[in-house]
Scaffold this active site. Structure first.
Site, PDB file in Angstrom:
ATOM      1  N   LYS A  49      -5.861  10.297   9.940  1.00 25.11           N
ATOM      2  CA  LYS A  49      -6.543   9.615   8.838  1.00 25.11           C
ATOM      3  C   LYS A  49      -6.288   8.108   8.898  1.00 25.11           C
ATOM      4  CE  LYS A  49      -4.102  12.164   6.187  1.00 25.11           C
ATOM      5  NZ  LYS A  49      -3.408  12.832   5.080  1.00 25.11           N
TER       6      LYS A  49
ATOM      7  N   THR B  92      -4.650   5.455  -5.546  1.00 22.38           N
ATOM      8  CA  THR B  92      -4.806   6.265  -4.336  1.00 22.38           C
ATOM      9  C   THR B  92      -3.630   7.230  -4.131  1.00 22.38           C
ATOM     10  OG1 THR B  92      -3.775   4.504  -3.078  1.00 22.38           O
ATOM     11  CG2 THR B  92      -6.176   4.548  -3.096  1.00 22.38           C
TER      12      THR B  92
ATOM     13  N   GLY C  57      -1.647  10.315  -3.871  1.00 22.76           N
ATOM     14  CA  GLY C  57      -1.981  11.743  -3.776  1.00 22.76           C
ATOM     15  C   GLY C  57      -3.232  12.033  -2.967  1.00 22.76           C
ATOM     16  N   THR C  58      -3.794  11.004  -2.302  1.00 26.29           N
ATOM     17  CA  THR C  58      -5.037  11.265  -1.548  1.00 26.29           C
ATOM     18  C   THR C  58      -4.785  12.206  -0.362  1.00 26.29           C
ATOM     19  OG1 THR C  58      -4.657   9.128  -0.521  1.00 26.29           O
ATOM     20  CG2 THR C  58      -6.462   9.236  -2.077  1.00 26.29           C
ATOM     21  N   GLY C  59      -3.627  12.051   0.301  1.00 28.35           N
ATOM     22  CA  GLY C  59      -3.331  12.900   1.467  1.00 28.35           C
ATOM     23  C   GLY C  59      -3.198  14.364   1.065  1.00 28.35           C
ATOM     24  N   CYS C  60      -2.418  14.604   0.005  1.00 27.99           N
ATOM     25  CA  CYS C  60      -2.216  15.986  -0.473  1.00 27.99           C
ATOM     26  C   CYS C  60      -3.569  16.586  -0.863  1.00 27.99           C
ATOM     27  CB  CYS C  60      -1.332  16.013  -1.724  1.00 27.99           C
ATOM     28  SG  CYS C  60       0.202  15.114  -1.548  1.00 27.99           S
TER      29      CYS C  60
END
Ligand SMILES: Cc1ncc(COP(=O)(O)OP(=O)(O)O)c(N)n1
Ligand SMILES: Cc1ncsc1CCOP(=O)(O)O
Ligand SMILES: [Mg+2]
Length: 568
Positions: free
Chosen positions: A247, A280, A282-285
């Site tokens: 990402k 932003t 928590g975007t990965g989770c």
């Protein structure tokens, strides 16, 4: 004499054993409350679930007994991750993301973090044996489709997870190699790198590192360009996952958010809009949980990734101005769709029965006759005192009707007058009207409610007490009752007269508006009846060119009688 020891901390409630909450918490050694049930092999569990379905359908055809209730499978994601006290990332983000995409989410908590928008203040790791116990509890009982991993704080935790997954195979494993939070705090011991690479990745369907995580996994190589991301994806692929997604959201050089997807043969660049926002966290989770949800629903990997990426982009866009916390990185709203029609509960005025007092119904025939637009007719009715408006356009083309409805929504909103659409739920949804009016041959109020959600107004035409009862059962807000007098506006409409109106109003549990042939000269006589639940009169037959005058006259007549009826 010493007092007797306290009884065991158990309570019995409704035949079920309740364990005292005090037994649940132990910082170092988790209590084994009871042995876990022996886990049946996963393949067996799945077979039995579907064979019961088959059995249910075959038995129903061969016997006259009612079929047993059918199971409704629900896509199920298990997240194995840490709790974020701030609610933006970790388990909390995973559950919200799965819910937003329509998957069920169970959770195994690996660590409890003290965390907010400024960073991570503390980490309390859950003992490995208790993580094993949680995994056993969920996987031995529920048909989990996909496991998604987040914070795995130690080698031991990764190993426990790998063992559990071997014991209870699932359809797919999504590994988000969370190692360092965006605030720069370590979430996993550096020693876990090797076990991630050597054991977990080999079992994974997809691994989703960001650029920093990819760099760490590859011995701190520097990654600056999309071409570097491709090389990183290729190297990580060699550890054994079926797919890799590197990402690029935090790549400083990219103006758009480019992610690199690799399936072992082909690289696909996924471009997205970079949303300017501090929110932003928590975007990965979220992205990994969305991928897991889509896989649980049966999507192919690339499609799942694309859906997940679009979801995160939309959520960031809708949340860009949210203010939660004072730190540099805020959470975003996973459930932003609940704020859009048809779910925008409470964002509109709630229905008040006295809004039925002077109910204007448009009539396209009349508008054509007088050469005015629907918008002009609505404007005039409101100026004349209408307290609610229904667009009843029986012969408009859909696009034309929608355009007019959108214009009327604006007018009504600025006057605080609710706007309802006759029959057409699709038009009401598309223009975000305040509600819908349906008749006995239209969609039922229950179905309309399903589509419009709880915040909208639903009216139903009723000519009998039974219909009024049904409207109430179905969750309508009011009923329209008529024709009270003969009408020329609705063909083949039986006239109920005062008697019919009285019978329905007395039986109704909902507020009633009278309709059919009502005008300034007879409105008073309807209101004068003083019927319980009768809140107003609806009026469409416009004889004059100026509705302002018509409605104003009607208003005066109705109001005078209403006041009189109340006085009596
Ligand atoms: C307030 C109000 N009451 C009754 C009706 C009639 O609705 P319906 O029976 O569905 O007939 P149509 O209006 O669709 O011809 C109404 N529109 N409004
Ligand atoms: C929709 C509807 N239902 C009964 S009469 C009517 C049309 C409005 O009645 P009127 O034009 O007589 O006021
Ligand atoms: Mg209708």
């Amino acid at each position: 004499m010493a007092s007797a020891p306290p009884p065991p901390q158990e309570a019995v409630h409704s035949g079920r054993r309740l364990l005292s909450p005090t037994l649940f918490f132990s910082s170092s050694s988790p209590l084994r409350l009871r042995p876990s049930p022996p886990p049946p092999p996963s393949a067996h569990r799945r077979r039995s679930r579907y064979s019961r379905l088959v059995a249910a359908s075959s038995s129903s055809s061969s016997s006259s007994a009612p079929p047993p209730p059918r199971e409704m499978p629900w896509p199920h994601v298990l997240t194995v991750a840490g709790s974020d006290s701030g609610g933006g990332a970790g388990i909390q983000a995973d559950i919200k993301a799965c819910a937003a995409l329509g998957a069920y989410c169970s959770s195994v908590v690996t660590a409890v973090t003290a965390q907010n928008t400024a960073g991570v203040q503390g980490i309390h790791v859950v003992p490995e044996e208790f993580i094993r116990e949680q995994l056993n509890s969920v996987l031995s009982d529920m048909s989990v489709d996909v496991v998604k991993t987040g914070m795995l704080p130690s080698i031991g935790v990764v190993k426990v997870l790998c063992e559990s997954l071997k014991k209870f195979p699932v359809k797919a494993l999504v590994v988000d190699p969370v190692m360092v939070s965006t605030s720069g705090d370590a979430l996993s011991e550096s020693s876990t790198l090797s076990v991630y690479r050597d054991e977990l990745f080999a079992m994974a369907d997809i691994v989703t590192p960001n650029v920093k995580e990819a760099s760490r996994l590859l011995g701190n190589v520097s990654l600056h360009t999309v071409s570097d991301m491709r090389s990183a994806a290729e190297s990580i692929y060699k550890f054994g996952p079926k797919y890799v997604l590197v990402k690029g959201g935090d790549m400083p050089e990219s103006s758009d958010a480019v992610d690199v997807f690799f399936d072992g043969k082909e690289f696909i660049e996924l471009h997205g809009r970079r949303i300017k926002t501090r929110n932003t966290h928590g975007t990965g989770c979220t992205l990994a949980s969305c991928i897991a949800s889509e896989l649980a629903k049966g999507a192919k990997m690339l499609h799942a990734v694309q859906v997940a990426k679009n979801f995160v982009e939309s959520a960031l866009h809708h949340s860009k101005d949210l203010i939660i916390g004072n730190g540099p990185q805020g959470p975003f709203d996973h459930l932003f769709k609940l704020k859009s029609p048809p779910y925008n509960v409470g964002s509109h005025q709630n229905f008040k029965p006295d809004q039925l007092f002077l109910y204007a119904v448009t009539d396209s025939g009349m508008n054509k006759k007088w050469g005015r637009s629907i918008k002009e007719a609505v404007q005039a009715a409101i100026e004349g005192g209408a307290t609610i408006v229904q667009l009843r356009e029986k012969d408009s083309e859909t696009r034309e009707f929608l355009e007019a409805a959108k214009a009327c929504v604006e007018i009504c909103k600025s006057s605080g007058v609710p706007l309802l659409i006759n029959d057409r739920v699709d038009i009401a949804l598309a223009c975000n009207a305040d509600g819908v009016h349906v008749g006995q041959s239209d969609m039922s109020a229950r179905e309309v409610r399903e589509l419009l959600g709880p915040g909208k107004i639903i009216g139903v035409s009723c000519k009998t007490p039974a219909q009024a009862q049904q409207a109430w059962n179905d969750g309508a807000d009011y009923i329209g009752c008529g024709g009270v007098f003969p009408t020329t506006t609705k063909a083949n409409n039986p006239t109920l007269g005062f008697e019919g109106l009285k019978t329905v109003s007395l039986a109704s549990k909902l507020p009633v508006v009278a309709i059919g042939g009502i005008n300034a000269s007879n409105a008073g006589s309807v209101i004068e009846l003083g019927l319980p639940n009768l809140m107003g009169v609806a009026y469409a037959l416009v004889e004059s060119q100026d509705e302002r005058v018509d409605y104003a006259e009607l208003h005066v007549a109705a109001e005078g009688e209403f006041a009189e009826a109340q006085r009596l």
